[in-house]
Design a protein around this motif. Sequence first.
Motif, PDB file in Angstrom:
ATOM      1  N   VAL A  63       7.718   0.837   2.610  1.00  0.00           N
ATOM      2  CA  VAL A  63       7.739   0.699   1.156  1.00  0.00           C
ATOM      3  C   VAL A  63       6.618  -0.223   0.705  1.00  0.00           C
ATOM      4  O   VAL A  63       5.923   0.045  -0.279  1.00  0.00           O
ATOM      5  CB  VAL A  63       9.111   0.164   0.700  1.00  0.00           C
ATOM      6  CG1 VAL A  63       9.047  -0.324  -0.739  1.00  0.00           C
ATOM      7  CG2 VAL A  63      10.177   1.239   0.842  1.00  0.00           C
ATOM      8  N   TYR A  64       6.447  -1.330   1.406  1.00  0.00           N
ATOM      9  CA  TYR A  64       5.432  -2.310   1.015  1.00  0.00           C
ATOM     10  C   TYR A  64       4.123  -2.042   1.746  1.00  0.00           C
ATOM     11  O   TYR A  64       4.103  -1.618   2.901  1.00  0.00           O
ATOM     12  CB  TYR A  64       5.917  -3.737   1.247  1.00  0.00           C
ATOM     13  CG  TYR A  64       6.450  -4.037   2.633  1.00  0.00           C
ATOM     14  CD1 TYR A  64       5.648  -4.633   3.604  1.00  0.00           C
ATOM     15  CD2 TYR A  64       7.776  -3.753   2.964  1.00  0.00           C
ATOM     16  CE1 TYR A  64       6.138  -4.930   4.870  1.00  0.00           C
ATOM     17  CE2 TYR A  64       8.275  -4.043   4.224  1.00  0.00           C
ATOM     18  CZ  TYR A  64       7.454  -4.633   5.167  1.00  0.00           C
ATOM     19  OH  TYR A  64       7.945  -4.920   6.422  1.00  0.00           O
ATOM     20  N   ALA A  65       3.023  -2.267   1.027  1.00  0.00           N
ATOM     21  CA  ALA A  65       1.714  -1.930   1.585  1.00  0.00           C
ATOM     22  C   ALA A  65       0.634  -2.732   0.878  1.00  0.00           C
ATOM     23  O   ALA A  65       0.831  -3.253  -0.218  1.00  0.00           O
ATOM     24  CB  ALA A  65       1.435  -0.431   1.433  1.00  0.00           C
ATOM     25  N   GLU A  66      -0.517  -2.799   1.517  1.00  0.00           N
ATOM     26  CA  GLU A  66      -1.674  -3.484   0.943  1.00  0.00           C
ATOM     27  C   GLU A  66      -2.871  -2.551   0.935  1.00  0.00           C
ATOM     28  O   GLU A  66      -3.102  -1.805   1.884  1.00  0.00           O
ATOM     29  CB  GLU A  66      -2.022  -4.736   1.750  1.00  0.00           C
ATOM     30  CG  GLU A  66      -3.268  -5.453   1.268  1.00  0.00           C
ATOM     31  CD  GLU A  66      -3.586  -6.699   2.083  1.00  0.00           C
ATOM     32  OE1 GLU A  66      -4.771  -6.887   2.429  1.00  0.00           O
ATOM     33  OE2 GLU A  66      -2.644  -7.475   2.377  1.00  0.00           O
ATOM     34  N   THR A  67      -3.604  -2.584  -0.165  1.00  0.00           N
ATOM     35  CA  THR A  67      -4.896  -1.915  -0.236  1.00  0.00           C
ATOM     36  C   THR A  67      -5.822  -2.816  -1.018  1.00  0.00           C
ATOM     37  O   THR A  67      -5.446  -3.918  -1.422  1.00  0.00           O
ATOM     38  CB  THR A  67      -4.777  -0.523  -0.886  1.00  0.00           C
ATOM     39  OG1 THR A  67      -6.015   0.167  -0.761  1.00  0.00           O
ATOM     40  CG2 THR A  67      -4.395  -0.621  -2.354  1.00  0.00           C
TER      41      THR A  67
END
Length: 338
Positions: free
Chosen positions: A148-152
């Motif tokens: 669900v959680y992510a970084e870009t």
Amino acid sequence: MKRRSLITAAAGAVALGTATPTPASAQPLGGAPSTPLCTFNVISDIQGDLGDLTVALKDIAATAPNSAGLAVAGDITPRGYDFEYAAVRQVLERGPRPREIAWAIGNHEFYVPKYADPQTLALATWPNGTTEDSLFRSFYRFAGRSAVYAETTFGGIPVLTIGTERYMHYHDPKLWDEVWLSEAQLSWLEGRLRYWSGRRKPVMVVAHHPLPDTVSGTRNKLYMGDYLQADALLGLLGRYRDVFLFSGHTHWNLALSDWYVRRVVPGTANLDGFSVINTGAIQTGFTDNGQGGESTVPGVFNQGLQVEVHRDRVVVKARDFAAGRWLKQISVPLATRI
């Protein structure tokens, strides 16, 4: 069950600190020209309104042709069916497609269990054979990731998407759309905020649900208890002056004075607080009805944000995509120059 948790086929309060709205009249749309280091856009709450999504994407392409990306703050679909995700993808493929897209999960991504089939609402037999895991898998396939959680990053600016890791009605019959964050997600968020603060970068956090006592609607009883760990999340975000939280879910009008606030969290040693911004909505607008509830904004409603990151400030502009006009803007000084 909360308002809008029951949809048709067509379509524990925490008090920590204070939220201070900034009058839009104090922030004129004019000012000294400056070239931003990065420009990106934010929308939310598409909920099957693909016509307005198309209008928004065309408007974004015209007003921000060099936009580094688009953040979508949840409610990508009306119910979370795979064919609904596919319909959104078809709109993107027809273009104009943003350079990068950061997807956050919303509560409408979990509404398949309310239906016996796409045409038949069947709350009495919830979850109608739909498993919680299948709902997350549909989102993961669409978003192209496994969490669900992510970084870009958009033009070198970190963008963190967060969201619920449980649809709570599977775990507690008294709950529905409340947000549950694991210790792993909170630990990850703490680490990424610390990492980017050490590198003197502002951090853009994208979540579907709003935190209590922040932007428009969050002092309304409908939205005061969206997070089961609101105090923990506020405690993390509140440490950093250069954090910008973008939240949707309420559909409340960006014309309201508290579309942007600074949220101060006691005990964080950050007396300036952090920035919280309402994202408006693509599908249907709402506003306060003066009686503790809300009413529909009349006419065509299709709103979102343009964000410009400069070396010394972040400028957030509220946009009416349908009318093709700017509503207001706020210029937020950064604690440290990039």
